[in-house]
Design an enzyme around this catalytic site. Structure first.
Site, mmCIF file in Angstrom:
data_model
loop_
_atom_site.group_PDB
_atom_site.id
_atom_site.type_symbol
_atom_site.label_atom_id
_atom_site.label_comp_id
_atom_site.label_asym_id
_atom_site.label_seq_id
_atom_site.Cartn_x
_atom_site.Cartn_y
_atom_site.Cartn_z
ATOM 1 N N LYS A 74 37.348 36.747 38.693
ATOM 2 C CA LYS A 74 37.373 36.000 39.955
ATOM 3 C C LYS A 74 37.209 36.934 41.165
ATOM 4 O O LYS A 74 36.734 36.517 42.208
ATOM 5 C CB LYS A 74 38.687 35.234 40.096
ATOM 6 C CG LYS A 74 39.034 34.266 38.973
ATOM 7 C CD LYS A 74 38.219 32.993 39.020
ATOM 8 C CE LYS A 74 38.735 31.897 38.107
ATOM 9 N NZ LYS A 74 38.598 32.161 36.670
HETATM 10 C C1 LIG Z 1 38.141 31.489 35.504
HETATM 11 C C2 LIG Z 1 38.067 32.206 34.230
HETATM 12 C C3 LIG Z 1 37.171 31.820 33.204
HETATM 13 C C4 LIG Z 1 36.286 30.592 33.312
HETATM 14 O O1 LIG Z 1 35.233 30.772 34.230
HETATM 15 P P1 LIG Z 1 34.409 29.519 34.766
HETATM 16 O O2 LIG Z 1 33.524 30.051 35.829
HETATM 17 O O3 LIG Z 1 35.440 28.555 35.315
HETATM 18 O O4 LIG Z 1 33.658 28.923 33.632
HETATM 19 C C5 LIG Z 1 37.127 32.592 32.051
HETATM 20 N N1 LIG Z 1 37.939 33.668 31.887
HETATM 21 C C6 LIG Z 1 38.809 34.061 32.838
HETATM 22 C C7 LIG Z 1 39.681 35.242 32.578
HETATM 23 C C8 LIG Z 1 38.912 33.359 34.045
HETATM 24 O O5 LIG Z 1 39.801 33.750 34.987
#
Ligand SMILES: *Cc1c(COP(=O)(O)O)cnc(C)c1O
Length: 496
Positions: A113
């Protein structure tokens, strides 16, 4: 470059408008009216550029209402070694058998993120200057863990902004809670809610749509905005690392220009894998996009059958950031796959709202199977994959990335495809240390810090500095609010 809405294709908005608004008025998502192409020369030239320069080049095609100076400020403020523990920002680690792990967790909160939330505050404040000059932006976030912390780190002490994060009191991991309650910064507030994630999300939505609250805040020159994953300002930065990774592999001599690669993404809200699809549309040679899910396999079924059905059991898994039954960003993919047919999108998504289900047409089903492969695995398989990869290759996967690796193994066994493959790694293993330690045979007794210390000892890997540091940081945010008191919490915070 203008932006339309998935539910109104005749809308024309600037990127600044799309970023400030987040969601379009009629409830659709902002989408670029066309996808700009990258030439061979451009992609090859990326090989000799820094990550921030690569980001600048990609953004300048999508955010055409930003000046070069503004874009430069945004990319340089975000993608530097103050914020990331790696000069390359995203690292690539080669594993056996044509697999490359794209590590997207070298930022301040150790999850992918950060790749978007480190730059969003700059994109948003720059956009706000164009759209709503002179206003303070207050960001509200409901989080089940990773987004909240990444948003706090991104927005802390950014002039002209403040941020308030709500999390379910008993619904986040101990490390995630610790990360949030020790958050530093003058403009931040973290608030536990007596309720679950849905209560937090509903509470935040209610604040956004309450005209009285909006009016009260406007009198104080404050505008509410959102940092959630449907904002175009979070998606655009995710395209960059796929383009960047391809250029890097060419530069390193791992692939020749034009050679196709598979991209595997552990998926929840469909943002990360959608960004990979945009990179493909821009000209990155992609064979298959592989969508990996955990037991909440609504996307596996959708890609394989064309029926999206959220009426199913919800599982709490060891990969909690993928525990999602409504993947919002899928709406953007379907908009492109239907030839920008806003009427169909409205139909399908009203059906989803009313019945929890929709079925796409034959044309879209065909495209889904051409572009994607989808699979899922259980918690036991996830943990077994962590153990196997660690024992055979001395590489420690987190619980989300392990889902991707396992689904890729299944894909390879099923198809025999030997195409070189990039696997998106979305979190550092220490962020989910307890499950990872159990996977490699450890006994995860004791508190979170005991467990990760034992994981460090057992695997010879290193606890990332930002996670280690939370141990000695003072807890600043204690206590919790009832879910009906969330508005008051926001107003009290913004007054101070
Ligand atoms: C948010 C997240 C995901 C999923 O990503 P998306 O873009 O919502 O498909 C996968 N792994 C981790 C560690 C995340 O924080």
């Amino acid at each position: 470059m203008n932006y339309a809405s998935t539910r109104n294709s005749s809308l024309k908005a600037t990127s600044a408008h799309a970023i400030v608004k987040g969601l379009s008025d009629e409830g659709g998502l902002f989408v670029p009216e066309s996808i700009p192409a990258l030439t061979k020369e451009e992609i090859i030239s990326f090989g000799d550029k820094k990550y921030s320069e690569r980001a600048f080049d990609v953004f300048s095609k999508f955010l055409t209402d930003f000046t070069a100076e503004e874009l430069k400020y945004c990319v340089e403020s975000a993608y530097n070694t103050k914020n990331f523990d790696s000069e390359n920002i995203a690292e690539i680690t080669k594993l056996n058998g044509n697999r490359y792990v794209l590590e997207l967790w070298h930022g301040p909160t150790c999850a992918f993120k950060d790749m978007a939330l480190q730059i969003l505050p700059y994109l948003l404040t720059t956009s706000a200057k164009k759209e709503v000059s002179g206003k303070q932006i207050a960001i509200l976030v409901a989080t089940s863990g990773d987004t909240g912390k990444a948003a706090l780190e991104g927005f802390k002490d950014v002039d002209g902004t403040s941020i308030c994060v709500f999390y379910p009191e008993d619904g986040v991991s101990p490390m995630q809670k610790r990360q949030m309650t020790t958050q530093e910064g003058k403009n931040v507030n973290v608030c536990a809610v007596k309720g679950n994630f849905d209560d937090c999300q509903n509470g935040v939505k209610a604040i956004f749509t309450n005209r009285d609250t909006e009016q009260k805040l406007l009198e104080n020159n404050i505008l509410l905005s959102s940092a959630n994953s449907i904002n175009w300002g979070r998606l655009a930065p995710q395209i960059v690392y796929y383009v960047s990774a391809y250029a890097q592999l060419v530069k390193d001599g791992e692939i020749s220009f034009g050679e196709k690669v598979n991209i595997v993404v552990p998926t929840g809200n469909f943002g990360n894998i959608l960004a990979a699809y945009y990179a493909k549309l821009m000209g990155i040679p992609v064979n298959k996009l592989i969508c990996a899910s955990n037991s909440n396999n609504v996307l596996t079924d959708f890609i394989n059958t064309g029926v999206y059905d959220r009426n199913r059991k919800f599982y709490t898994t060891v990969s909690p950031s993928m525990d999602i039954l409504i993947s919002s960003n899928l709406e953007r993919l379907l908009y492109h796959f239907t030839g920008e047919n806003d009427k169909l999108i409205n139909e399908w998504f009203s059906s989803l709202k009313e019945t929890g289900r929709y079925e796409v047409n034959e044309e879209v089903k065909k495209k889904l199977s051409e572009v994607f492969f989808a699979g899922f695995c259980t918690d036991d398989e996830t943990k077994a994959q962590i153990k196997k990869t660690f024992e055979e290759e001395n590489y420690l996967l987190d619980t989300h990335t392990a889902v991707a690796v396992k689904v890729y193994e299944d894909y390879k066994a099923k198809t025999g495809d030997n195409t070189k493959t990039v696997i998106a790694s979305t979190a550092n293993p220490y962020k989910f240390g307890r499950a990872v330690f159990e996977s490699v045979g450890g006994n995860a007794e004791g508190d979170e810090f005991d467990v990760i210390a034992k994981l460090e000892e057992k695997t010879g890997t290193k606890i990332p500095a930002p996670l280690a540091a939370t141990r000695d940081k003072a807890v600043r945010f204690t206590g919790s609010v009832e879910k009906q008191d969330m508005t008051k919490a926001v107003l009290d915070f913004l007054k101070s």
